[in-house]
Structure formats: C-alpha cells, structure tokens
Design a protein around this motif. Structure first.
Motif, short mmCIF file in Angstrom:
data_model
loop_
_atom_site.label_atom_id
_atom_site.label_comp_id
_atom_site.label_asym_id
_atom_site.label_seq_id
_atom_site.Cartn_x
_atom_site.Cartn_y
_atom_site.Cartn_z
N VAL A 52 68.47 84.84 52.16
CA VAL A 52 68.80 84.39 50.81
C VAL A 52 69.79 85.34 50.12
O VAL A 52 69.47 86.50 49.86
CB VAL A 52 67.52 84.30 49.94
CG1 VAL A 52 67.87 83.83 48.53
CG2 VAL A 52 66.51 83.37 50.59
N ASN A 53 70.98 84.83 49.88
CA ASN A 53 72.03 85.54 49.12
C ASN A 53 72.54 86.83 49.73
O ASN A 53 73.39 87.49 49.14
CB ASN A 53 71.57 85.82 47.67
CG ASN A 53 71.42 84.54 46.87
OD1 ASN A 53 72.18 83.60 47.06
ND2 ASN A 53 70.43 84.50 46.01
N VAL A 98 69.28 86.77 43.22
CA VAL A 98 68.64 87.88 43.90
C VAL A 98 68.83 87.79 45.41
O VAL A 98 68.69 86.72 46.00
CB VAL A 98 67.13 87.88 43.55
CG1 VAL A 98 66.43 89.05 44.22
CG2 VAL A 98 66.94 87.93 42.04
N GLU A 99 69.15 88.91 46.02
CA GLU A 99 69.26 88.96 47.49
C GLU A 99 67.89 89.25 48.07
O GLU A 99 67.22 90.19 47.64
CB GLU A 99 70.22 90.07 47.91
CG GLU A 99 71.64 89.85 47.43
CD GLU A 99 72.61 90.90 47.97
OE1 GLU A 99 72.22 91.68 48.86
OE2 GLU A 99 73.76 90.91 47.50
N ILE A 100 67.47 88.46 49.05
CA ILE A 100 66.18 88.71 49.67
C ILE A 100 66.35 88.86 51.18
O ILE A 100 66.28 87.88 51.92
CB ILE A 100 65.15 87.61 49.36
CG1 ILE A 100 65.18 87.28 47.85
CG2 ILE A 100 63.77 88.03 49.77
CD1 ILE A 100 64.15 86.28 47.43
#
Ligand SMILES: Nc1ncnc2c1ncn2[C@@H]1O[C@H](COP(=O)(O)OP(=O)(O)O)[C@@H](O)[C@H]1O
Ligand SMILES: [Mg+2]
Lengths: 428, 252
Positions: B144-145, B90-92
C-alpha cells in the motif's frame, strides 16, 4: 575447575532421573563421552551468562512440569504437501502413523535401530557436531541429549531427495519428557528438505546435527504450535562445506518456554546459511532464539532474520552472534532481530554480537522493538477494517521479512495459512 | 447527508482549541468545497469526522443521515458510508494493495450484513476501476502506497473510493502535489462517482481543482470556523484576491 555445589546437585538430580539407552559398543562409548561432558559443564543455571534472559529451571529439573494437551481441531500443517511422513508421539516412534522409510536418493533409519548395529555411517557423526558446538560457548542441554536420546532419525542424502522428509511430533501425555536426536548427512551435491511440526511432549529436548558436504543443500522449515504449556530446548548444529547451502526457518506460536539454538559453522569457502524465525506470543510465553555463526572460510554469506510479535506480557529473547575468524575474508554477515510489542507489558531482550578477526568483511546487525504504527492502523480502520483485523494485517506485514526467507513457495504458503489461522482463531 | 453543528474540537494532549464552532450541512447528491488558509483546521475537521485519535470534541455534534457518527469507531463510520481521501496517504510496507482493498471492501460488506465478494469477482471489478484511473497491475500488487509517487498515492485514494462506493466522500487536499494531467485524472475519477445519493466535501487550498470538480457550495474556513459560504464564484474571488480580504471582513 570444580562446579559450584548447587550446580552439581542440580545436574546430578537430573541425571538420576535418566538412564543411558543400550546399544552397540560405539554408541555406548559416544553416549558415555557425552555424559562426561555434561558432568564437566554442569547443566545450565540462572546465573550462567548464556541463560541471562531465559530461566532454564524447568528444562533441567528432574521431571517436567505438567503440560495440558491442546484441544484443537486444526489439521496439522504440511498435510497438503507430497512428503515422507515420520511420526513421534511423546518422543516415541509411531510406525503405524509413519510412512515407509524409503525414498530414492536418501537413506533413512531410526537412531534406535542403528545404535544397535556394529557398523553404520552415523557412528562417525553422532555427537560430533554437538561437541564442536560446545566451543566457545557451552551447551550442556545438547550434550545431555547426545547421552540420553532414546531415538531419532538418521538420514543420509546421496542425491536430490524427491520430496521432503516431514517429522511430526505429537503430544499425548501431560507429563511426557522426550529426548530425540537426529543426524543428517547431506553428501556432495545432494539436496534434502526436512520439515518438522508439532508440540512433541510436555518437555522436549531435541538435537539435530546436519553435516552438509561440498555443494550440498539443506532446507529446514518447522512450526512449533499452540500447545501452550509445553517447554522445549532445541539445538541445530550444522557444518557447511564448500559452496553448500543451509536454510532454516521456524514459526512459533505460543509455548511457555522455547529455546531454539542454531549453531552454524562454515568450514568450506563460498557457503550460504540463512536462519530465520517468526514468532507470535501471547501472555505466559517465553521464546528464545540463540544463534551462533562461525565463519572459518572465505566468501561465505550468513543471514539471520528474527521477528517476534509479543502481547499480554509475553517475552522474546534473541542472542545472535557472528564470529569471523582470522582469514575468513569476504565474509558477508547480516543479522536483524525485531520485536513488535502490542502492549507495554511485553518485552524483547536482545543481545546481538559481532566478533571479527578478518579485515575484509561486510557484517551488519540491527535490533529494534516498537509498537504498532498508529497511523497505519487508523488508515486501515478508516477503510472499514475492524481494529483487530487491521492489527493482524500489520502483524503479518511485520513478519513478512522472516517468512520470505522460506525458499519453497508451497511451503511458505502453508506457513502463512497456518499463521493466518492462528491469528484468526485468536480474534474469535 | 452530513450535518455538523457547532463543532468544537481541541487536541487531546494539549490545551489547544482547533475547531471553534463549525456548522455545515451537506445535502445528498451535492458537492461542497471548503477552502481556507493553512492551519485553519480543515484537516482536523476531516480527521474528527473519520474518527482519528488525538482529538477531543468539547461541544457540538456531527451526524450522517441522522446518526451520530462521533460515537462510532472509525471502521463503523466507514461501513456506514463515510470515506476520507487523506491529505497524506499512509505507506504500509508488507500489506499488499489488493489484499488491503479486498479486506476493506469485505469488512464493510460484512458489517452491513451483505455477502462478501469472491476473489474472482473482486479481481474483475478492481481491474476495471484501476484502468480508468490509469493504475497498472504492478501498483495493485505493491504494498500500500510504498514507493508510489505523490500523484500515484492520490490516485490510489480515489481508487479506494471507487471500490468502496461510500455515500459521503471527504477529499482532503487531493489536488496537492498533482500536475495538471494527474489532477484531471483524479477529477474525472471523482466526477464519475457523482450521484444523487452521494455527497462530497472537497477540501482544497487552491481554486484550480474546483474548475474540474465544480462545487454546488463553497465555504471559507479560517481559524476553526466557517466564515463565509457562497456559490462557486466565492472560490474565484479567493483565487483573485487571496484570503486576506475575507479574514479582515471576519475580524471587522
Ligand atoms: N495532532 C496535532 N498536534 C498539534 N497541533 C495540531 C495537531 N493537529 C492539528 N494541529 C494544529 O491545528 C491547526 C489546524 O491544523 P489543520 O487541521 O491541519 O489545518 P489545515 O488542514 O487547515 O491546514 C494547526 O495550527 C495545526 O498545527
Ligand atoms: Mg490540511
């Protein structure tokens, strides 16, 4: 046009509870002018279009509702910064707690003092930007402020101020009703940062007029803290000269009623104005950001970034307008307002507006509200982060875009620390 | 380590049964692989084990070292040593990778009553582990990502696993979207973590990952059930003949 009787009565009832402060002839004349403006406009009521989303009753009633003091042990924000500190308690200047009002490159005085003097630069500015800001939308609470403000700080920056002026508003009485009016003049090429923090009073009406001359830079960062039952109506009026820069950021946590208005006018070419706000509201919380930007010069950039996190029935309001006048070509206007609703009871009411009379401009605006992203939340939790902490991480991420608008890294870090502490305290 | 018995799972909002009686026992220190056609319920199994919302367990149980994990919150399962490398990480936006990793590690330590790791110690540790996975400082600093390539995302999952040092690692199609070099890197990362006290459940659609991460046991999953269990040779058989034969066997 005569005011409706109910508005008239409401206005007169409020005025009856106030008296014009004494001072030199010029000050009295300016205050009487302002009082006349109030009488013509009447104070805001629920039916006024500009107060559609925010009930002004507690801001206009003769006495403020009582506001309990917040028993907190947190050290006030900005405490670690090198600054010139000025303290007001319930709207009354506290000389003991304040630093000496002198700094290289700027002149600082108290409004109460200069209003008694026959000659002072402020007489050409006091109430002037407020008056300009009454068109095309009326802001009677600001005129009321100009008429009745008992004190305030007047600053003239002639050079680059060596440290920020930090105004701290303490709240000590549950019934205090404070009215303060600051006037700031940033001369050509000068630079000044003003910090503000604290709940101020049970009810607070504050105006800050900021005149930025060509090439001047003005930075403003404020926090409005957790003293929950307070109510506040604040106005910033700014006029921006050629190649000047104005930046303002506000962090708000709780407060039963806060209306922050910011009125920006570009009068010189190539100016820049950024106004941003981040707020976290819980429960009986109403927070209103109302912004009006007038582009009346060429090639100016305005940017509005507002983010609100709302839970347990909190309400967020955003009214933001960009007005591009004829001839204000190459205007770059940007506006975003977003709410993160942590439950179904909370609401975000937004009225973004663009009014453009020039043909060569780039303006955009967007407004969204949404819930927390469940997939992100699960991802964080699956790594061992407890739900409430995971939610706070996502809240901080959501607010980041607004906080990034703060130019000074040390101040931004201070703001972030405060925000983290508030979130953490809430979790406990 | 992980014991799954007769696990039945349906979607919470729909009357759709996805897992129809899964039995599985992963012993400590072993690597089990689950292969199976798309839609057979592999990801669902991994999500249910890690505690994602949206599923309802209608029958059966899942325990880790004897503890019922299905009753735990996702973060409790993580602190107990369960880890899922997501099929789709998951992109955050707005949450820094480093902040995320440190918060995760310290949350787990706190939950287990261990002392939190200082910023300096954490930095030292993460740098070493990132280096082995060819994750540069820039990737650690980014949210994140966000903006990571497919391969970078998968490597980031393995980095998280290396940092959190779970006991039971579930890898859901960690090989998908990886080229040969990236797969090798990921497999090396996993192999470096192989340990007597650590078990793996490697979900994959293709056999090729299992050339690098050699499993002890291979299961074939179809239509919400484990239909066949064998050694590594079972994976090769699938590679050669596809799932069709196995599925017919099942029907017959
Ligand atoms: N949240 C969901 N909503 C609807 N269908 C779902 C959901 N999760 C899984 N499914 C369905 O369940 C079946 C199994 O899916 P999945 O577990 O992803 O299989 P696999 O990982 O083996 O490809 C599929 O038919 C899929 O469409
Ligand atoms: Mg899958």
């Amino acid at each position: 046009m005569a005011l409706p009787q109910a508005k008239l009565d409401m206005t007169e009832a409020r005025l009856a509870a106030l008296s014009l402060p004494g001072g030199a002839a010029w000050a009295t004349a300016l205050r009487e002018d302002a009082l006349a403006r109030v009488r013509v406009m009447g104070l805001p009521g629920r039916r006024d279009e500009y107060w559609k989303y925010t009930d002004p009753t507690t801001l206009t009633q003769p006495q403020p509702p009582e506001a309990a003091l917040f028993a907190g042990d947190e050290t006030p924000v900005f405490g670690g910064l090198d600054r010139l500190k000025i303290v007001f308690v319930d709207g009354v200047f506290d000389a003991e707690a304040s630093d000496d009002l002198s700094m290289a490159g700027i002149e600082i005085d108290r409004l109460e003092d200069v209003a008694k003097a026959d000659i002072h630069w402020v007489k050409d500015l006091y109430g002037v930007l407020e008056t300009r800001g009454q068109v095309p939308v009326q802001r009677p609470l600001a005129a009321l402020n100009t008429a009745f403000a008992t004190d305030g700080i007047v600053i003239r920056a002639t050079g680059k101020a060596e440290k920020p002026v930090s105004i701290q508003y303490l709240h000590g009485s549950t019934t205090s009703d404070a009215i303060l009016h600051h006037v700031i003049k940033v001369e050509e090429g000068a630079e000044l940062t003003v910090l503000e923090n604290g709940p101020a009073a049970a009810r607070f009406n504050k105006v800050m007029e900021v005149d930025v001359a060509d090439g001047g830079r003005f930075n403003h960062v404020r926090t409005q803290g957790r003293d929950h039952q307070r109510r506040a109506a604040t106005h910033i009026f700014t006029r921006l000269g050629q190649e000047s820069v104005f930046k303002s950021f506000t962090l708000t946590a709780n407060g039963m009623l806060t209306r922050n208005e910011c009125i920006i006018e570009f009068t010189g070419d190539d100016g820049v104005a950024h106004v941003a706000g981040a707020c976290v509201g819980d429960g009986d919380f109403h927070h209103d950001d109302t912004v009006f930007v007038t582009h009346d010069a060429v090639n100016c950039e305005s940017r509005q970034v507002f983010k609100k996190v709302l839970r347990n029935g909190a309400t967020g309001v955003f009214q933001g307008k960009i007005l591009v006048k004829q001839g204000a070509q190459k205007t770059d206007g940007y506006q975003i307002s977003q709410a993160l609703l942590l439950d179904d009871d909370s609401q975000f009411l937004a009225k973004p507006e663009l009014e453009i009379y020039a043909d060569d401009v780039a303006c955009s605006h967007g407004s969204t509200s949404g819930a927390i992203d469940e997939t992100s939340l699960f991802y964080l939790r699956s790594r061992g982060v407890p739900e409430s902490e995971a939610q706070d991480l996502l809240v901080l991420a959501f607010l980041a875009e607004a906080i990034q608008e703060i130019e000074d890294d040390a101040i931004a870090e201070d703001i972030l620390d405060r925000l983290r502490a508030w979130l953490e305290r809430r979790r406990k | 380590m992980l014991t799954i018995k007769n696990l039945h799972v349906k979607l919470e909002d729909e009357d759709k049964q996805i897992l129809k009686g899964v039995d599985l026992e992963v012993e400590a220190g072993k690597v089990h692989a689950i292969m199976g056609p798309n839609g057979s319920g592999k990801s669902t199994l991994s999500y249910v084990l890690s505690g994602r919302d949206g599923y309802e367990v209608t029958d059966g149980s899942a325990t880790m070292e004897g503890e019922d994990i299905l009753e735990m919150e996702p973060e409790e399962r993580a602190a107990a040593g369960l880890f899922l490398a997501f099929q789709y990480p998951v992109e955050i936006p707005g949450v820094g990778n480093m902040t995320f990793l440190r918060t995760a590690l310290n949350s787990q330590r706190k939950a287990r009553g261990e002392e939190e790791l200082s910023a300096a110690d954490f930095l030292k540790m993460i740098r070493e582990k990132a280096k082995a996975l060819k994750i540069d400082a820039d990737m650690l600093k980014r949210p994140v990502n966000v903006g990571f390539s497919g391969g970078e995302k998968k490597r980031n999952e393995i980095l998280q696993m290396a940092v959190l040092e779970p006991k039971m690692c579930i890898l859901d199609e960690t090989d998908s979207g990886l080229d040969v070099d990236a797969m090798k890197l990921v497999a090396d990362g996993v192999n470096a973590l192989r340990d007597e006290g650590r078990s793996f459940l490697v979900i994959t659609h293709y056999q090729r990952l299992l050339d690098h991460i050699v499993p002890d046991v291979v299961h074939i999953m179809a239509n919400g059930r484990i239909i066949k269990t064998g050694g590594p040779e079972l994976a090769l058989e699938v590679e050669k003949n596809g799932y069709a034969d196995l599925l017919t066997e099942e029907v017959a």
